[in-house]
Design an enzyme around this catalytic site. Structure first.
Site, short mmCIF file in Angstrom:
data_model
loop_
_atom_site.label_atom_id
_atom_site.label_comp_id
_atom_site.label_asym_id
_atom_site.label_seq_id
_atom_site.Cartn_x
_atom_site.Cartn_y
_atom_site.Cartn_z
N ALA A 75 10.04 0.80 6.67
CA ALA A 75 9.15 -0.34 6.51
C ALA A 75 8.21 -0.11 5.33
O ALA A 75 8.20 0.96 4.72
CB ALA A 75 8.33 -0.55 7.79
N LYS A 120 2.44 -4.14 8.59
CA LYS A 120 3.62 -3.29 8.45
C LYS A 120 4.86 -4.15 8.71
O LYS A 120 4.98 -4.74 9.79
CB LYS A 120 3.56 -2.12 9.43
N ASP A 127 4.47 12.72 13.49
CA ASP A 127 4.67 12.50 12.06
C ASP A 127 3.36 12.66 11.29
O ASP A 127 2.94 11.75 10.57
CB ASP A 127 5.26 11.10 11.84
N LEU A 135 0.84 -1.20 0.00
CA LEU A 135 0.00 0.00 0.00
C LEU A 135 0.87 1.25 0.00
O LEU A 135 0.52 2.28 -0.56
CB LEU A 135 -0.90 0.02 1.25
N GLY A 136 2.01 1.13 0.66
CA GLY A 136 2.95 2.25 0.72
C GLY A 136 4.27 1.77 1.28
O GLY A 136 4.33 0.79 2.03
N ALA A 137 5.33 2.45 0.89
CA ALA A 137 6.67 2.11 1.39
C ALA A 137 7.28 3.36 2.01
O ALA A 137 7.14 4.46 1.47
CB ALA A 137 7.56 1.60 0.26
N ALA A 138 7.91 3.19 3.16
CA ALA A 138 8.56 4.30 3.85
C ALA A 138 10.03 3.97 4.06
O ALA A 138 10.52 2.94 3.60
CB ALA A 138 7.85 4.57 5.17
N SER A 139 10.71 4.83 4.79
CA SER A 139 12.16 4.66 4.95
C SER A 139 12.52 3.41 5.75
O SER A 139 13.54 2.78 5.49
CB SER A 139 12.74 5.89 5.65
#
Length: 518
Positions: free
Chosen positions: A163, A179, A311, A157-161
């Site tokens: 995870a 996650k 955040d 669904l989404g990627a972050a720094s």
């Protein structure tokens, strides 16, 4: 040209040599030693290039300091340096992207060239392969993903720094979001953070006006917390508990039996990002109601509870309609929280009370208590993102304009050494508040709804509650407690009366005047 090359090679060699000695002295043993050294080398070379560029551009310039030509040269150098840092973050990933995102959230505090360049990292983060994600799940939960989930979406669904999140379905049909931490982040984080600290120290020696150790201190303190997903789950449940009176707040339910330090399984929550005006329009969601309610949540967290979700970028704040046609705010990603001490929270509350009252002496007193010294005016401007002229007139009476916004940013760009000095002076609790405030202002800007009188009323109410609650907690005499309660009641009554006056003059009166005359 020979001198320039000698400077470049000398700076690079010196930095590499210092790094090698420092690594040896600290007895580092990276798991992936070759990759670790490559990452260090990239960082060292990038910082060396930036240092040489600043020296060549500014020290050798014939333009006088403060002239338009000098400012243009400095701006161009800022942009080149920011692009080099951005490329480093993209290649080294992990902690570097996290720190880059932090820089991208510091509007009004760092040069615009850095902030705008690093903002891109909020929407551009690396993805781990599906096999890597499956391996982390298997290692932490002890089973193959197919044994745990009936369905697991291959695309995140989404990627972050740190995870990425996948939608999945449990065996009983429950829809969840999973996650999963990138597999190498924990192993590389200590190496990366110590490398950044070393380079920040070297930069501080070469350029005394640039003191960025505060950024390293924050990363070293907060990153281990963000890498512990069990802590994130606890934060999620705590904020739901302390803000339970706000019925429009929703946080995901945590499935503890399917969660570890590297895997967090939670309720799948749908909704539109809070900066998506088209989604709000299509779903009949009031922008003013959403921004007002978000302001109430954060005023309560900052001034009353002292426990703050730090955040709130648009991807972490969703809005949606409920079954009864109400509007909910869904708060996601609870990894980064700041807990304020009572002393700091009260000083900060009273600073904001002074700002809202245009009380210059109060601003001076509480800014000094927060470590600003004689830079009290600068701190007040940084906290509010308003000009000193607006602060002295009253920010609730002086709506912000595009011209003032640009003026504040231009002024900040000329005060980088002073801002850097101030950030090293103030309590560390203040640093994440700056980031949080700037992210919230970014949401307001995207919604064309910058802070107005209504949001200041909510802040005033929470500041009054924070100060009076502390006074009640520290007073045992019933006469003093009675005075405090009476004073608080009168003050809150005045705030409520003013709020009604604003509502009447801006809503009811306008509606009445718009009625056709018979």
């Amino acid at each position: 040209m020979m001198v320039v090359r000698m400077l470049k090679y000398g700076a690079t060699g010196g930095l590499l040599g210092t790094s090698a000695f420092w690594l040896h002295y600290n007895s580092w043993d990276p798991v992936d030693s070759t990759i670790g050294l490559v990452r260090i080398s990239r960082a060292v070379v990038t910082v060396a290039k930036i240092a040489v560029d600043y020296k060549n551009t500014l020290s050798n310039s014939k333009a006088a300091v403060g002239t338009e030509e000098y400012q243009q040269l400095k701006s161009a150098c800022h942009l080149r340096s920011a692009e080099r840092l951005y490329q480093l973050c993209c290649v080294n990933r992990g902690c570097y992207i996290k720190v880059g995102q932090h820089i991208g959230a510091l509007d009004y505090l760092l040069p615009t060239e850095y902030v705008q360049t690093m903002k891109i990292l909020h929407s551009k983060a690396p993805q781990s392969s599906l096999s890597e994600i499956h391996q982390v799940i298997k290692e932490d939960l002890g089973k193959e993903p197919g044994e745990i989930f009936r369905w697991f979406d291959e695309q995140p669904l989404g990627a972050a720094s740190l995870a990425q999140v996948h939608q999945a379905t449990l065996q009983d049909g429950t829809s969840v979001a999973v996650k999963v931490q990138h597999p190498k982040v924990q192993r590389q984080s200590k190496l990366d953070l110590n490398t950044m600290e070393l380079l920040a120290n070297i930069v501080a020696k070469l350029f005394p006006e640039f003191q960025f150790l505060w950024l390293c201190d924050e990363a070293k303190k907060n990153l281990p917390k963000e890498l512990d997903f069990l802590q994130e789950g606890q934060n999620c449940e705590k904020v739901e508990r302390i803000l339970k009176k706000y019925s429009y707040l929703r946080v995901p339910k945590i499935y503890w039996e399917l969660s570890t330090e590297r895997v967090l399984t939670m309720e799948f929550c749908q909704g539109g990002q809070i900066n998506d005006l088209e989604y709000m329009h299509n779903n009949n969601i009031s922008v003013n109601e959403v921004t007002r309610n978000l302001g109430k949540l954060y005023s309560e967290m900052i001034f009353v509870q002292g426990f703050i979700h730090c955040d709130p970028h648009p991807g972490n704040v969703l809005v949606r309609k409920t079954a009864d046609s109400g509007t909910e705010i869904v708060l996601l990603d609870h990894g980064l929280y700041q807990t304020l001490s009572d002393e700091f929270r009260l000083d900060y509350s009273q600073l904001w009370q002074a700002i809202l009252a245009a009380d210059v002496e109060g601003i001076k007193e509480y800014s000094k208590r927060l470590g600003a010294g004689e830079m009290y005016g600068l701190l007040a401007c940084m906290v509010s993102a308003r000009s000193w002229g607006a602060l002295t007139k009253g920010i609730d009476k002086t709506p912000i304009s595009v011209g003032e916004d640009d003026e504040v940013k231009r002024y900040a760009a000329t005060l980088i050494p002073q801002i850097s000095d101030l950030l090293n002076r103030v309590p560390r609790q203040m640093l994440l508040l700056f980031k949080t405030n700037d992210l919230l202002r970014g949401i307001e800007h995207a919604l064309n709804c910058r802070a107005n009188a209504s949001s200041f009323i909510n802040m005033s109410r929470c500041c009054v509650l924070a100060v009076s609650n502390h006074q009640l907690d520290t007073t045992t005499k019933w006469t003093e407690r009675w005075k405090i309660l009476v004073s608080r009641t009168i003050t809150l009554w005045k705030i409520n009366l003013y709020e009604f006056f604003l509502w009447f003059t801006t809503t009811a009166l306008i509606r009445w005047m718009s009625q056709p005359i018979n």
